[in-house]
Design a protein around this motif. Structure first.
Motif, PDB file in Angstrom:
ATOM      1  N   ALA A  22       0.738  -1.300   0.125  1.00 21.79           N
ATOM      2  CA  ALA A  22      -0.080  -0.067  -0.153  1.00 21.79           C
ATOM      3  C   ALA A  22       0.925   1.632   0.113  1.00 21.79           C
ATOM      4  O   ALA A  22       1.920   1.204   0.687  1.00 21.79           O
ATOM      5  CB  ALA A  22      -0.948   0.011   1.237  1.00 21.79           C
ATOM      6  N   HIS A  37      -0.578  -4.695   2.026  1.00 24.39           N
ATOM      7  CA  HIS A  37      -1.703  -4.231   1.162  1.00 24.39           C
ATOM      8  C   HIS A  37      -3.242  -4.504   1.836  1.00 24.39           C
ATOM      9  O   HIS A  37      -4.305  -4.353   1.103  1.00 24.39           O
ATOM     10  CB  HIS A  37      -1.643  -4.672  -0.343  1.00 24.39           C
ATOM     11  CG  HIS A  37      -1.709  -6.336  -0.303  1.00 24.39           C
ATOM     12  ND1 HIS A  37      -0.474  -7.039  -0.099  1.00 24.39           N
ATOM     13  CD2 HIS A  37      -2.849  -7.141  -0.577  1.00 24.39           C
ATOM     14  CE1 HIS A  37      -1.153  -8.423  -0.091  1.00 24.39           C
ATOM     15  NE2 HIS A  37      -2.239  -8.256  -0.738  1.00 24.39           N
ATOM     16  N   TRP A  38      -3.279  -5.263   2.893  1.00 23.54           N
ATOM     17  CA  TRP A  38      -4.658  -5.836   3.421  1.00 23.54           C
ATOM     18  C   TRP A  38      -5.194  -4.565   3.976  1.00 23.54           C
ATOM     19  O   TRP A  38      -6.212  -4.439   4.365  1.00 23.54           O
ATOM     20  CB  TRP A  38      -4.404  -6.937   4.454  1.00 23.54           C
ATOM     21  CG  TRP A  38      -4.057  -8.164   3.908  1.00 23.54           C
ATOM     22  CD1 TRP A  38      -3.792  -8.437   2.496  1.00 23.54           C
ATOM     23  CD2 TRP A  38      -4.465  -9.469   4.262  1.00 23.54           C
ATOM     24  NE1 TRP A  38      -3.575  -9.771   2.103  1.00 23.54           N
ATOM     25  CE2 TRP A  38      -3.968 -10.288   3.364  1.00 23.54           C
ATOM     26  CE3 TRP A  38      -4.648  -9.902   5.488  1.00 23.54           C
ATOM     27  CZ2 TRP A  38      -3.873 -11.754   3.732  1.00 23.54           C
ATOM     28  CZ3 TRP A  38      -4.797 -11.366   5.777  1.00 23.54           C
ATOM     29  CH2 TRP A  38      -4.342 -12.153   4.822  1.00 23.54           C
ATOM     30  N   ASP A  49      -8.344  -3.188   1.641  1.00 18.52           N
ATOM     31  CA  ASP A  49      -8.369  -4.133   0.529  1.00 18.52           C
ATOM     32  C   ASP A  49      -9.970  -4.563   0.551  1.00 18.52           C
ATOM     33  O   ASP A  49     -10.462  -5.042   1.561  1.00 18.52           O
ATOM     34  CB  ASP A  49      -7.721  -5.289   0.959  1.00 18.52           C
ATOM     35  CG  ASP A  49      -7.557  -6.163  -0.197  1.00 18.52           C
ATOM     36  OD1 ASP A  49      -8.404  -6.360  -0.904  1.00 18.52           O
ATOM     37  OD2 ASP A  49      -6.426  -7.116  -0.464  1.00 18.52           O
ATOM     38  N   ARG A  65      -9.210 -13.092   4.235  1.00 18.60           N
ATOM     39  CA  ARG A  65      -8.967 -12.329   2.816  1.00 18.60           C
ATOM     40  C   ARG A  65      -9.048 -13.591   1.566  1.00 18.60           C
ATOM     41  O   ARG A  65      -8.820 -14.574   1.691  1.00 18.60           O
ATOM     42  CB  ARG A  65      -7.560 -11.843   2.649  1.00 18.60           C
ATOM     43  CG  ARG A  65      -7.248 -11.324   1.414  1.00 18.60           C
ATOM     44  CD  ARG A  65      -5.739 -10.425   0.965  1.00 18.60           C
ATOM     45  NE  ARG A  65      -5.961  -9.414   0.179  1.00 18.60           N
ATOM     46  CZ  ARG A  65      -5.468  -9.902  -1.151  1.00 18.60           C
ATOM     47  NH1 ARG A  65      -5.003 -11.126  -1.500  1.00 18.60           N
ATOM     48  NH2 ARG A  65      -5.451  -8.809  -2.128  1.00 18.60           N
TER      49      ARG A  65
END
Length: 145
Positions: A22, A37-38, A49, A65
């Protein structure tokens, strides 16, 4: 889950993390996850995300996820407190699927993934952390399709 699959998952995560990292503006400086990036976990269970849900606990965060269809990944990041003996897993269609119990300590990331061989389908999933004392911490439900 076989050792070979765990090693492969770790390699994929290590290679994919820099690719999907991110931007700094999206990062939560108080929380670190292996898959940045979560994103950080909001009070209503959302991350940066759209393919992830989370539950923030006093000593860590539980994530679920959709890593690809139909693969689901559950993760616990332990940010503080004493060691616990616990396992990560997910619920789909009323059925729980778990990884093995392990000792979880501060700073650790505990992740497991399941795919079609383990029966992952299109119905929504809930990520879970189950502590051996019997307490289960779920994430909000997340769509798989």
């Amino acid at each position: 889950m076989t050792k070979r699959l765990r090693v492969l998952s770790a390699i994929i995560a290590a290679v994919a993390a820099p690719v999907f990292a991110a931007p700094a503006a999206m990062a939560d400086s108080t929380e670190v996850t292996p898959m940045h990036h979560w994103g950080s976990c909001s009070h209503d269970g959302f991350t940066n995300d759209v393919g992830a849900r989370c539950t923030k606990l006093s000593n860590g965060t539980v994530y679920v996820r959709k890593t690809s269809y139909p693969t689901v990944t559950a993760q616990y990041y332990k940010s503080g407190g004493s060691n616990i003996y616990a396992r990560v897993g997910f619920e789909q269609g009323g059925k729980n699927t778990w990884d093995g119990y392990q000792t979880m300590s501060t700073g650790g990331h505990y992740t497991a993934s399941w795919g079609p061989k383990e029966g992952v389908g299109c119905t929504p999933v809930i990520g879970k952390l189950h502590v051996q004392n019997g307490t289960t911490y779920p994430t909000p439900s997340m769509s798989m399709c």
